[in-house]
Design an enzyme around this catalytic site. Structure first.
Site, PDB file in Angstrom:
ATOM      1  N   GLU A 123     114.137  19.911   3.166  1.00 16.18           N
ATOM      2  CA  GLU A 123     114.370  19.497   4.553  1.00 16.18           C
ATOM      3  C   GLU A 123     113.309  20.055   5.469  1.00 16.18           C
ATOM      4  O   GLU A 123     112.612  21.007   5.141  1.00 16.18           O
ATOM      5  CB  GLU A 123     115.754  19.947   5.033  1.00 16.18           C
ATOM      6  CG  GLU A 123     116.134  21.380   4.704  1.00 16.18           C
ATOM      7  CD  GLU A 123     115.318  22.447   5.399  1.00 16.18           C
ATOM      8  OE1 GLU A 123     114.948  22.252   6.574  1.00 16.18           O
ATOM      9  OE2 GLU A 123     115.048  23.494   4.782  1.00 16.18           O
ATOM     10  N   GLY A 131     112.106  26.688   3.432  1.00 21.71           N
ATOM     11  CA  GLY A 131     112.622  25.320   3.388  1.00 21.71           C
ATOM     12  C   GLY A 131     111.656  24.383   2.698  1.00 21.71           C
ATOM     13  O   GLY A 131     110.910  24.783   1.805  1.00 21.71           O
ATOM     14  N   GLU A 132     111.704  23.116   3.075  1.00 20.68           N
ATOM     15  CA  GLU A 132     110.850  22.050   2.530  1.00 20.68           C
ATOM     16  C   GLU A 132     111.147  21.716   1.068  1.00 20.68           C
ATOM     17  O   GLU A 132     110.492  20.867   0.484  1.00 20.68           O
ATOM     18  CB  GLU A 132     109.355  22.416   2.629  1.00 20.68           C
ATOM     19  CG  GLU A 132     108.838  22.703   4.005  1.00 20.68           C
ATOM     20  CD  GLU A 132     107.393  23.195   3.978  1.00 20.68           C
ATOM     21  OE1 GLU A 132     106.712  23.016   2.950  1.00 20.68           O
ATOM     22  OE2 GLU A 132     106.952  23.760   4.991  1.00 20.68           O
ATOM     23  N   GLY A 133     112.095  22.417   0.453  1.00 22.81           N
ATOM     24  CA  GLY A 133     112.328  22.217  -0.976  1.00 22.81           C
ATOM     25  C   GLY A 133     111.455  23.086  -1.848  1.00 22.81           C
ATOM     26  O   GLY A 133     111.402  22.894  -3.074  1.00 22.81           O
TER      27      GLY A 133
END
Length: 347
Positions: free
Chosen positions: A174, A314-316
């Site tokens: 995300e 975040g960001e995976g």
């Protein structure tokens, strides 16, 4: 049956082959249970994939981006415009997630779930915008019920498409300024847990900024007593959180394992699993975020993350770092000799 009801109708994981897979793992050339969590992963992936020899060859990271009205009340250390900049960085292949994806051979897709800007000219972006960001949850519901359902179904469609294109592992990521505040409120109601232990610094706060964040989120929590998953998502959630929840549910329904990133993704997973608890068997929690709310979710779900690297970007990114562990678990079943063969050779 509505589309949402159909999405939630996830069958209980068929474990009929688990004793055979467990015996195969136990029979490898190693001391019993000596590979610990890797052995557990090997069994989990084999059971999910219904294969004696599971594989992870086409991992797909889905990064959902959205903005939050709570940022207008000063809960974030950065302006919401940073969401657009980070979406552009992801599309350019220059974010942390892109770098890690190249290392592990994962594909990356970036989805506009609800960024508060016109991104219609961005090439390579999956355009699924529900609205230009959510409402300020300290003053009104973040989304309407229709928007929540649209978000869940859109996320499900995106994951289903990725699986149809060959993905054998779905990783959730995300991007969204203010989404740690949204996640904290979701965790508070669905874990449930006291709000003060669910709130963390997010992308970074001074002590004064963090105190203000606590004050605003307390105001949001006092506005409604919502406690059911869809209502909690409506009151406090975000479009990217709704879509991640839908993607998780669709992946489980398709029989594909889902790797969940840190606190925001795990809050989305909490929503999905409160709606369909049977989907938990398809989930792999990548890492232990340093955000305090993540520990609350793990305790609520009785889940244990694979890695603990003091991460919270975040960001995976955490899901990508977990992929080699999953591939190693598959190799345990496919490439490691059986103990009986080793013993026969030695006799």
């Amino acid at each position: 049956m509505s589309k949402l009801d159909s999405l939630l109708a996830i069958p209980v994981l068929d474990r009929s082959n688990q004793p055979r897979i467990q015996a195969a793992v136990d029979g490898k050339a190693k001391p019993p249970r000596a590979l610990g969590r890797i052995e557990e992963l090997a069994v989990q992936l084999a059971v999910i994939q219904k294969k004696s020899l599971p594989s992870v060859r086409q991992p797909q990271l889905l990064v959902f981006a959205g903005d939050h009205g709570l940022t207008r009340s000063g809960v974030a250390a950065f302006p919401s415009g940073v969401t657009v900049s980070m979406v552009d960085t992801l599309l350019a292949g220059r974010a942390s997630a892109n770098a890690f994806a190249r290392v592990v051979g994962a594909r990356v897709s970036v989805i506009d779930a609800g960024v508060a800007a016109d991104l219609s000219d961005r090439r390579g972006l999956i355009h699924a915008k529900i609205a230009m960001g959510t409402q300020d949850a300290s003053k009104a519901p973040a989304m309407s019920t229709d928007q929540v359902i649209s978000g869940l179904l859109a996320g499900a469609d995106i994951a289903t498409q990725a699986i149809g294109d060959g993905a054998d592992l779905i990783c959730l990521g995300e991007m969204g300024i203010g989404n740690s505040s949204s996640a904290a409120l979701v965790i508070h109601r669905l874990a449930p847990a006291p709000l003060e232990i669910c709130v963390g610094p997010g992308a970074g706060h001074s002590p004064e900024g963090l105190a203000h964040k606590h004050m605003v989120l307390a105001k949001a929590a006092a506005r409604t007593d919502a406690a059911e998953p869809l209502e909690v998502l409506t009151q406090f959630g975000g479009y990217e959180i709704a879509m991640m929840a839908g993607a998780l549910l669709a992946s489980a329904k398709a029989g594909v394992a889902v790797v969940v990133d840190g606190v925001i993704c795990s809050a989305a997973a909490l929503i999905a699993l409160r709606l369909a608890p049977q989907a938990l068997d398809y989930c792999i929690f990548a890492h232990a975020s340093v955000e305090p709310g993540h520990r609350v979710i793990m305790e609520a779900l009785e889940a244990k993350p694979l890695l603990d690297l003091d991460m919270r970007v975040g960001e995976g990114t955490g899901t990508l770092l977990a992929i080699p562990l999953l591939q190693a678990a598959c190799a345990l079943l496919s490439d490691v000799a059986d103990l009986k063969d080793v013993l026969e050779a030695a006799s």
